[in-house]
Design an enzyme around this catalytic site. Structure first.
Site, PDB file in Angstrom:
ATOM      1  CE  LYS A  93      16.196   7.869  -1.013  1.00  0.00           C
ATOM      2  NZ  LYS A  93      15.103   7.241  -1.800  1.00  0.00           N
TER       3      LYS A  93
HETATM    4  C1  LIG Z   1       9.377   6.247  -1.815  1.00  0.00           C
HETATM    5  C2  LIG Z   1      10.100   7.521  -2.385  1.00  0.00           C
HETATM    6  N1  LIG Z   1       9.147   8.495  -2.319  1.00  0.00           N
HETATM    7  C3  LIG Z   1       9.584   9.770  -2.939  1.00  0.00           C
HETATM    8  C4  LIG Z   1      10.900   9.570  -3.559  1.00  0.00           C
HETATM    9  C5  LIG Z   1      11.372  11.118  -4.008  1.00  0.00           C
HETATM   10  O1  LIG Z   1      12.354  11.632  -3.359  1.00  0.00           O
HETATM   11  P1  LIG Z   1      13.619  12.613  -3.843  1.00  0.00           P
HETATM   12  O2  LIG Z   1      12.733  13.751  -4.688  1.00  0.00           O
HETATM   13  O3  LIG Z   1      13.883  13.310  -2.567  1.00  0.00           O
HETATM   14  O4  LIG Z   1      14.189  11.833  -4.597  1.00  0.00           O
HETATM   15  C6  LIG Z   1      11.759   8.760  -3.620  1.00  0.00           C
HETATM   16  C7  LIG Z   1      13.186   8.849  -4.173  1.00  0.00           C
HETATM   17  O5  LIG Z   1      14.107   8.932  -3.662  1.00  0.00           O
HETATM   18  C8  LIG Z   1      11.255   7.462  -2.988  1.00  0.00           C
HETATM   19  O6  LIG Z   1      12.066   6.537  -2.887  1.00  0.00           O
END
Ligand SMILES: Cc1ncc(COP(=O)(O)O)c(C=O)c1O
Length: 316
Positions: free
Chosen positions: A149
């Site tokens: 991330k």
């Molecule tokens: C690009 C992206 N995909 C998917 C997610 C979903 O991830 P999570 O369920 O860990 O928040 C997020 C959010 O963080 C995101 O920014």
């Protein structure tokens, strides 16, 4: 911020910070829910795992261990007097030089928290959101690792969501470099077909969401079959139901893609069952998922300390 409790208005970054210029940081997004047994961060362990893993991809060494980050998270939530809120740990290269190589740039670590309503709206949770397929392609994981991330990668999401909103939609759906479905600008995607759930994985250049992982477990516990593989746009258009998952968006139904109604055009039966089970887990009502809750007031350091004025409003 860097180990000290800092008032919102003093939590500033220098204009020469490496991360400001090049996006050289990684972050997490967690939610604290006001559960039946007190405020608890949902799946903090998984979020911290991903935080360290994301940092490692970029060669960033987080100068705090897990216990310290967990304790700092609890302290920030409790000192703000929040029972439910969003939590944003971020770690980035600060100020020292502006060569692209971040040598000598310090690693700064901050945990911010603020109250944040459902990302795609309360109404979106109930009635579903309208989505457009983005003209922007999700960057391929050989360009920027999608399972980490990283801050800079969100420019791709920002382009997509700005375009979607400009066109009158709630959210964007990005396709990957092969034309398969990747994900929303900040969410993973599930579709429901003939009572089965389908979702994709890192081969479609997605972030492996922690909500996605929770939903896969919950769906299994509800006896739904879950299939993980490539998703094509035609799969989505022919779906009985579809929904987004994410920490910010939680479980949000999708009712329309570019003017084409999905299923009945409202929250479907399976989506609603998953949503209810997800919230029962997050709010501690379903004790089977107790291990996913990190109760902040059980954290030793959280009790102490002086008066602290919380941020009352910080909007999206
Ligand atoms: C690009 C992206 N995909 C998917 C997610 C979903 O991830 P999570 O369920 O860990 O928040 C997020 C959010 O963080 C995101 O920014």
């Amino acid at each position: 911020m860097n180990g000290a409790l800092t008032h919102w208005s003093n939590a500033t970054v220098h204009v020469s910070a490496h991360a400001l210029h090049y996006g050289s940081g990684v972050f997490e997004g967690m939610r604290c829910y006001d559960t039946v047994d007190g405020p608890a961060v949902f799946r903090m362990d998984a979020h911290l795992d991903r935080f360290y893993a994301s940092a490692a991809v970029y060669g960033i060494e987080i100068p705090y261990n897990r216990e310290e980050l967990a304790e700092a998270t609890a302290t920030v939530i409790l000192r703000n007097g929040f029972r439910s809120c969003y939590v944003r740990p971020i770690c980035y290269h600060g100020s020292s030089s502006l060569g692209v190589h971040p040598r000598n740039c310090p690693v700064e670590v901050v945990i911010l928290t603020w109250p944040w309503a459902p990302y795609l709206g309360d109404e979106g949770l109930e009635t579903g959101v309208r989505v457009t397929v983005s003209s922007w392609t999700k960057f391929h994981s050989r360009m920027i690792p999608t399972t980490a991330k990283g801050c800079g990668g969100y420019l791709n999401s920002m382009l997509a969501v700005r375009e979607a909103v400009e066109w009158g939609y709630d959210e964007a759906l990005l396709l990957d470099a092969d034309g398969n479905i990747a994900e929303g600008s900040g969410e993973n995607l599930f579709i429901v077909r003939d009572g089965r759930l389908l979702t994709n994985d890192e081969r479609s250049s997605i972030l492996l969401g922690i909500t996605r992982d929770a939903v896969i477990t919950i769906a299994g516990d509800l006896s739904y079959e879950v299939e993980v593989g490539t998703l094509k746009l035609e799969d989505l258009l022919a779906a009985d139901e579809a929904f987004f998952t994410g920490t910010a968006a939680e479980v949000t139904p999708i009712r329309e893609i570019d003017g084409k109604q999905i299923g009945s055009g409202s929250r479907g039966r399976v989506t609603e069952a998953i949503q209810q089970a997800f919230f029962a887990a997050a709010y501690g009502r379903d004790t089977r998922y107790r291990a996913w809750l990190h109760f902040v007031d059980e954290q030793p350091a959280a009790a102490a300390l002086q008066d602290f004025e919380p941020v009352r409003s910080f909007s999206d």
